[in-house]
Motif scaffolding. Structure first.
Motif, short mmCIF file in Angstrom:
data_model
loop_
_atom_site.label_atom_id
_atom_site.label_comp_id
_atom_site.label_asym_id
_atom_site.label_seq_id
_atom_site.Cartn_x
_atom_site.Cartn_y
_atom_site.Cartn_z
N THR A 220 17.48 7.04 13.83
CA THR A 220 17.46 7.84 15.06
C THR A 220 17.14 9.29 14.77
O THR A 220 16.34 9.91 15.48
N TRP A 221 17.76 9.83 13.72
CA TRP A 221 17.48 11.24 13.35
C TRP A 221 16.01 11.40 12.98
O TRP A 221 15.35 12.36 13.39
N ASP A 223 13.48 9.55 13.91
CA ASP A 223 12.63 9.42 15.10
C ASP A 223 12.54 10.73 15.87
O ASP A 223 11.46 11.11 16.35
N GLN A 224 13.66 11.42 15.99
CA GLN A 224 13.65 12.70 16.71
C GLN A 224 12.87 13.76 15.93
O GLN A 224 12.20 14.61 16.53
N MET A 225 12.96 13.73 14.61
CA MET A 225 12.16 14.66 13.79
C MET A 225 10.67 14.39 13.97
O MET A 225 9.86 15.32 14.04
N GLY A 227 9.29 13.18 16.66
CA GLY A 227 8.95 13.69 17.98
C GLY A 227 8.78 15.19 18.01
O GLY A 227 7.93 15.72 18.74
N LYS A 228 9.58 15.92 17.22
CA LYS A 228 9.54 17.38 17.24
C LYS A 228 8.49 17.97 16.30
O LYS A 228 7.93 19.04 16.58
N GLN A 250 10.60 6.41 20.23
CA GLN A 250 10.89 6.93 21.56
C GLN A 250 11.46 8.33 21.41
O GLN A 250 12.49 8.52 20.76
N VAL A 251 10.80 9.28 22.02
CA VAL A 251 11.17 10.69 21.87
C VAL A 251 12.05 11.10 23.03
O VAL A 251 11.66 10.98 24.20
N GLU A 252 13.24 11.59 22.70
CA GLU A 252 14.14 12.08 23.75
C GLU A 252 13.57 13.35 24.38
O GLU A 252 12.92 14.15 23.72
N GLY A 253 13.81 13.54 25.64
CA GLY A 253 13.37 14.76 26.33
C GLY A 253 12.09 14.54 27.10
O GLY A 253 12.09 14.54 28.33
#
Length: 514
Positions: A220-221, A223-225, A227-228, A250-253
């Motif tokens: 999860t961490w 995946d967010q990296m 996305g950012k 899947q990117v949060e936000g």
């Protein structure tokens, strides 16, 4: 006894388990008297993969397994030594009834006056850092450098001086790599050094999507990296260190969804935090990117390349600390054949002849000599080479044609639509050749000369036409930025050898009926 379970790498890559096993194999070979056993183990690591924890486990193991032994650990700051590495060392030993005494409030444990482990930092005050750090020699020695990216070069020299004699010697270095100019990064290019990359892309928690390693980084961490800090691209590019993953992102936000197999180009932060590699962040202002250069030095020599044409580049030293050099490019392989300091034209010709005879022996039917003529330094070397009896006889017997170019770096380029001068064009075309070339065991400064020499866009007006072209920074500009100050001599010589013949206004195809 420590109840440590090193994680194994995924995707065919090596992880903690393989590092531990390789160190164990080295120890067995050293105990058997094998002088060729590897002794230096270097780890480029992403965040959250337990790099310091496994180093602590190895310190404890070595301290208990070898009597008497000396273990020296270090890091850039006292906090990094005491609150990271030695915190883990102490917690791993607690309650295990292991021998020796851990000194309270101190990064030190002892069994006897000649059997101990210590954590420390050193300063280079007064230029005596190497002398302060070195001086220990024992039968069994283990050196651990944590956060090695920030440890200065003098400390590497000190440890290297202690890596002599003894029965078992192991040097472990671990870091989150943030630059490609540090002593830590350069050490990885030396022969015999065992290199590992602990990337999150090969970390069990990420690959399997569950917490295989307690407390480690999660998918999860990552995946967010992604996305950012990553951009989806259409195809892989070694210059951009692109990668792909086998699951949906899947990117949060912003709600973006990327299917499995999407190719991503990471930014500099993602490269060192998640991939465990030093950022190739200079690709935008250098004609030769770090990724492309490192791909070339890791590329094996080609098995079936064309040996008929050889290209020899000669950069001529002018004064002071400048170094002349002779480079040979043949069979898609670039090698430096000689480095020359403050010598006359005849010594240059000896080195040029040696490189040419090597090329002829390999089957060259044509040799293109590109000799730096800026400032008039190349004409004498060309005149003597053209009259060299040994070179001419060897070429005649082999049916090899010799072509000589006196190259003025500030000359008008062959491709005036893209480049401001010939020097820029040579570096630009060298970058293209490095897509396929092999550069085995390059000298120390070639990477910096190639990847740190900047090129900017400038406007040129000719005949009422305005064009935007690239211009390579001057040697003086390069020397003002790079420390210690020196001229990019290896880069110039290598670029001379790599550049295609057409930019020197010569057509060689007719010689072979091409």
């Amino acid at each position: 006894m420590l109840n440590i379970h090193p994680w194994a790498g995924r995707n065919g890559k090596r992880g903690q388990l393989e590092l531990v096993q390789d160190i164990g194999a080295s120890v067995r070979r050293q105990l058997a008297g094998d002088k060729a056993a590897p002794k230096i183990f270097r780890v480029d690591s992403a965040h959250g993969v337990g790099k310091t924890f496994i180093a602590a486990g190895l310190v404890n193991w070595f301290f208990d397994a070898f009597t008497p032994s000396t273990t020296i650990s270090t890091a850039p700051s006292a906090d990094q030594v005491e609150l990271l590495l030695w915190k883990d060392i102490k917690s791993q030993r607690k309650g295990k009834q292991l021998p020796g005494r851990v000194l309270p409030g101190s990064p030190r444990m002892v069994k006897s006056e000649n059997h101990w482990a210590i954590g420390r930092t050193t300063s280079d005050a007064g230029g005596q850092g190497t002398a302060r750090a070195q001086g220990q020699h024992a039968k069994y020695m283990f050196f651990v450098v944590d956060e090695a990216e920030g440890v200065p070069a003098y400390q590497y020299d000190a440890i290297n001086a202690m890596m002599t004699g003894g029965v078992v010697l192991i040097w472990l270095l671990i870091a989150n790599p943030m630059t490609r100019t540090s002593a830590f990064h350069k050490l990885g290019k030396q022969p015999g050094v065992q290199n590992y990359v602990f990337s999150l892309l090969d970390f069990p928690n990420v690959v399997e999507g569950v917490d295989v390693v307690p407390g480690g980084t999660t998918r999860t961490w990552l995946d967010q990296m992604i996305g950012k800090h990553c951009e989806p691209v259409l195809q892989h590019d070694e210059d951009l260190l692109t990668f792909e993953v086998a699951w949906e992102i899947q990117v949060e936000g912003d709600g973006a969804v990327y299917p499995p197999g999407t190719i991503f180009a990471p930014n500099a932060e993602f490269q060192f935090r998640a991939l465990g590699v030093a950022p190739a962040s200079n690709a935008g202002d250098a004609l030769i990117s770090t990724g492309r250069f490192e791909a070339a030095i890791n590329r094996p020599r080609p098995e079936h390349a064309d040996f008929r044409v050889a290209q020899i580049g000669v950069d001529c030293a002018r004064y002071g600390n400048d170094a002349g050099n002779v480079w040979l490019y043949q069979e898609l392989t670039l090698t430096r054949e000689a480095e020359l300091r403050q010598v006359d034209d005849f010594r240059y010709v000896e080195a040029i002849r040696a490189a040419a005879l090597k090329a002829i022996a390999a089957g060259a039917e044509l040799i293109s000599f590109r000799i730096d003529g800026t400032g008039g330094y190349g004409s004498g070397k060309i005149d003597i080479s053209k009259a060299d009896a040994a070179l001419l006889e060897a070429a005649t017997l082999a049916g090899c044609t010799l072509i000589f170019h006196e190259v003025q770096f500030n000359r008008v380029p062959h491709d005036g639509e893209r480049y401001a001068d010939l020097a820029t064009e040579m570096y630009g075309e060298a970058a293209e050749m490095l897509k396929i070339a092999s550069v085995p065991n390059p000298p120390e400064h070639l990477q910096t000369d190639f990847t740190e020499r900047r090129a900017k866009f400038v406007a040129r007006n000719e005949g009422g036409n305005r064009r935007i072209v690239r211009r390579l920074e001057s040697k003086d500009e390069f020397k003002s930025r790079v420390k210690p100050t020196r001229s990019p001599d290896d880069g110039d010589g290598a670029a001379l050898a790599l550049a295609p013949e057409e930019i020197f206004k010569a057509v060689i195809g007719e010689h072979f009926g091409w």
